[in-house]
Write a protein that holds these residues in place. Structure first.
Motif, PDB file in Angstrom:
ATOM      1  N   UNK A  25      61.972  71.316   9.083  1.00  0.00           N
ATOM      2  CA  UNK A  25      61.964  70.355   7.980  1.00  0.00           C
ATOM      3  C   UNK A  25      63.128  70.619   7.035  1.00  0.00           C
ATOM      4  N   UNK A  26      63.867  69.545   6.710  1.00  0.00           N
ATOM      5  CA  UNK A  26      64.900  69.590   5.684  1.00  0.00           C
ATOM      6  C   UNK A  26      64.332  68.932   4.436  1.00  0.00           C
ATOM      7  N   UNK A  27      64.213  69.683   3.359  1.00  0.00           N
ATOM      8  CA  UNK A  27      63.534  69.205   2.156  1.00  0.00           C
ATOM      9  C   UNK A  27      64.145  67.891   1.674  1.00  0.00           C
ATOM     10  N   UNK A  28      63.286  66.885   1.523  1.00  0.00           N
ATOM     11  CA  UNK A  28      63.717  65.627   0.948  1.00  0.00           C
ATOM     12  C   UNK A  28      64.467  64.713   1.888  1.00  0.00           C
ATOM     13  N   UNK A  29      64.715  65.133   3.125  1.00  0.00           N
ATOM     14  CA  UNK A  29      65.520  64.307   4.017  1.00  0.00           C
ATOM     15  C   UNK A  29      64.774  63.925   5.291  1.00  0.00           C
ATOM     16  N   UNK A  30      64.392  64.934   6.071  1.00  0.00           N
ATOM     17  CA  UNK A  30      63.750  64.617   7.334  1.00  0.00           C
ATOM     18  C   UNK A  30      63.290  65.863   8.055  1.00  0.00           C
ATOM     19  N   UNK A  31      62.928  65.677   9.322  1.00  0.00           N
ATOM     20  CA  UNK A  31      62.452  66.797  10.131  1.00  0.00           C
ATOM     21  C   UNK A  31      62.789  66.532  11.594  1.00  0.00           C
ATOM     22  N   UNK A  32      63.185  67.595  12.273  1.00  0.00           N
ATOM     23  CA  UNK A  32      63.391  67.535  13.714  1.00  0.00           C
ATOM     24  C   UNK A  32      62.163  68.139  14.384  1.00  0.00           C
ATOM     25  N   UNK A  33      61.510  67.367  15.244  1.00  0.00           N
ATOM     26  CA  UNK A  33      60.261  67.794  15.873  1.00  0.00           C
ATOM     27  C   UNK A  33      60.448  67.984  17.370  1.00  0.00           C
ATOM     28  N   UNK A  34      59.941  69.109  17.873  1.00  0.00           N
ATOM     29  CA  UNK A  34      59.865  69.390  19.301  1.00  0.00           C
ATOM     30  C   UNK A  34      58.397  69.554  19.654  1.00  0.00           C
ATOM     31  N   UNK A  35      57.964  68.885  20.725  1.00  0.00           N
ATOM     32  CA  UNK A  35      56.531  68.882  21.037  1.00  0.00           C
ATOM     33  C   UNK A  35      56.302  69.033  22.535  1.00  0.00           C
ATOM     34  N   UNK A  36      55.210  69.713  22.884  1.00  0.00           N
ATOM     35  CA  UNK A  36      54.796  69.854  24.279  1.00  0.00           C
ATOM     36  C   UNK A  36      53.277  69.777  24.331  1.00  0.00           C
ATOM     37  N   UNK A  37      52.764  69.024  25.328  1.00  0.00           N
ATOM     38  CA  UNK A  37      51.323  68.838  25.461  1.00  0.00           C
ATOM     39  C   UNK A  37      50.957  68.881  26.935  1.00  0.00           C
ATOM     40  N   UNK A  38      50.085  69.826  27.302  1.00  0.00           N
ATOM     41  CA  UNK A  38      49.552  69.892  28.667  1.00  0.00           C
ATOM     42  C   UNK A  38      48.322  68.999  28.726  1.00  0.00           C
ATOM     43  N   UNK A 194      50.313  75.412  10.579  1.00  0.00           N
ATOM     44  CA  UNK A 194      50.884  76.328   9.587  1.00  0.00           C
ATOM     45  C   UNK A 194      52.223  75.808   9.079  1.00  0.00           C
ATOM     46  N   UNK A 195      52.428  75.927   7.773  1.00  0.00           N
ATOM     47  CA  UNK A 195      53.685  75.521   7.161  1.00  0.00           C
ATOM     48  C   UNK A 195      54.292  76.697   6.401  1.00  0.00           C
ATOM     49  N   UNK A 196      55.563  76.931   6.635  1.00  0.00           N
ATOM     50  CA  UNK A 196      56.299  77.961   5.903  1.00  0.00           C
ATOM     51  C   UNK A 196      57.165  77.276   4.853  1.00  0.00           C
ATOM     52  N   UNK A 197      56.960  77.590   3.604  1.00  0.00           N
ATOM     53  CA  UNK A 197      57.725  76.966   2.520  1.00  0.00           C
ATOM     54  C   UNK A 197      56.802  76.280   1.535  1.00  0.00           C
ATOM     55  N   UNK A 198      57.394  75.634   0.534  1.00  0.00           N
ATOM     56  CA  UNK A 198      56.622  74.987  -0.519  1.00  0.00           C
ATOM     57  C   UNK A 198      56.016  73.668  -0.093  1.00  0.00           C
ATOM     58  N   UNK A 199      56.611  73.028   0.925  1.00  0.00           N
ATOM     59  CA  UNK A 199      56.106  71.751   1.400  1.00  0.00           C
ATOM     60  C   UNK A 199      56.465  70.614   0.480  1.00  0.00           C
ATOM     61  N   UNK A 200      55.717  69.524   0.588  1.00  0.00           N
ATOM     62  CA  UNK A 200      56.001  68.345  -0.228  1.00  0.00           C
ATOM     63  C   UNK A 200      54.869  68.023  -1.188  1.00  0.00           C
ATOM     64  N   UNK A 201      53.957  68.954  -1.399  1.00  0.00           N
ATOM     65  CA  UNK A 201      52.843  68.713  -2.316  1.00  0.00           C
ATOM     66  C   UNK A 201      53.366  68.641  -3.748  1.00  0.00           C
ATOM     67  N   UNK A 202      52.770  67.777  -4.532  1.00  0.00           N
ATOM     68  CA  UNK A 202      53.217  67.590  -5.923  1.00  0.00           C
ATOM     69  C   UNK A 202      52.505  68.559  -6.854  1.00  0.00           C
TER      70      UNK A 202
END
Length: 202
Positions: A25-38, A194-202
């Protein structure tokens, strides 16, 4: 943010789906997501057969096991503070169906015989997603909905069957499914993790 897919676990053990989505996650801009599902014991999408106006039954194609993976870039709205986003998703799915035996008939002689089919299907997926990411200190979640299209490569798993000289009896999916075709896809889901960082909560 690393989130698991809880909805895929709310079923019998042999039908459970296991996977996770990792977001950078880039704060205030966007997020690059990688996903895998069996994925285990699922029905296929019959959109191509429906478009050909052919009648079908759910059991015309057996259940499949396989996996789904994607990369997605999410663009946050309102500088990311609201958690709302739009995303462009590029995915891939590999489906391995259970073998099934069906009757075929010789067009010229009407002679019947049993044929074994062991189908596989590979999908390349392009989707537009909308969602909401709630990221807080230590925890987070993501709710999403998407629509798009798939490019499919189908293999019947039978090297002896000849569709020009034989017909498949009472199975329109095996009879009419093409080796390559486009289809429609919809996707809805939730990840929690799990989230590492402050996140986007107000």
């Amino acid at each position: 943010y690393l989130g698991a897919y809880p909805l895929g676990l709310l079923t019998k053990a042999e039908k459970m789906d296991f996977g996770a989505a990792l977001n950078f996650v880039t704060a205030g801009k966007g997020a690059l997501e990688l996903s895998f599902l069996k994925i285990q014991q699922k029905r296929d999408n019959y959109f191509d057969i429906w478009m050909m106006e052919k009648k079908y039954k759910a059991e015309d194609l057996s259940l499949w096991d396989g996996y789904y993976a994607h990369v997605q870039y999410k663009i946050f709205n309102n500088s990311g503070k609201s958690g709302l986003y739009n995303g462009i998703l590029l995915g891939y799915s590999d489906k391995d169906f259970e073998p099934m035996t069906v009757k075929t008939v010789d067009i010229s002689t009407n002679a019947e015989k049993d044929e074994l089919f062991d189908p596989t299907l590979n999908q390349t997926i392009l989707m537009l997603n909308e969602g909401f990411m709630g990221l807080y200190k230590g925890i987070g979640y993501d709710v999403f909905f998407g629509v798009g299209a798939t490019y499919n490569r189908y293999n019947s798993g039978n090297t002896t069957y000849n569709s020009t000289t034989h017909n498949i009896v009472d199975n329109n999916v095996l009879q009419f499914r093409k080796k390559e075709y486009f289809s429609f896809i919809m996707r809805f889901g939730v990840t929690v993790g799990l989230n590492i960082g402050n996140g986007n909560s107000k």
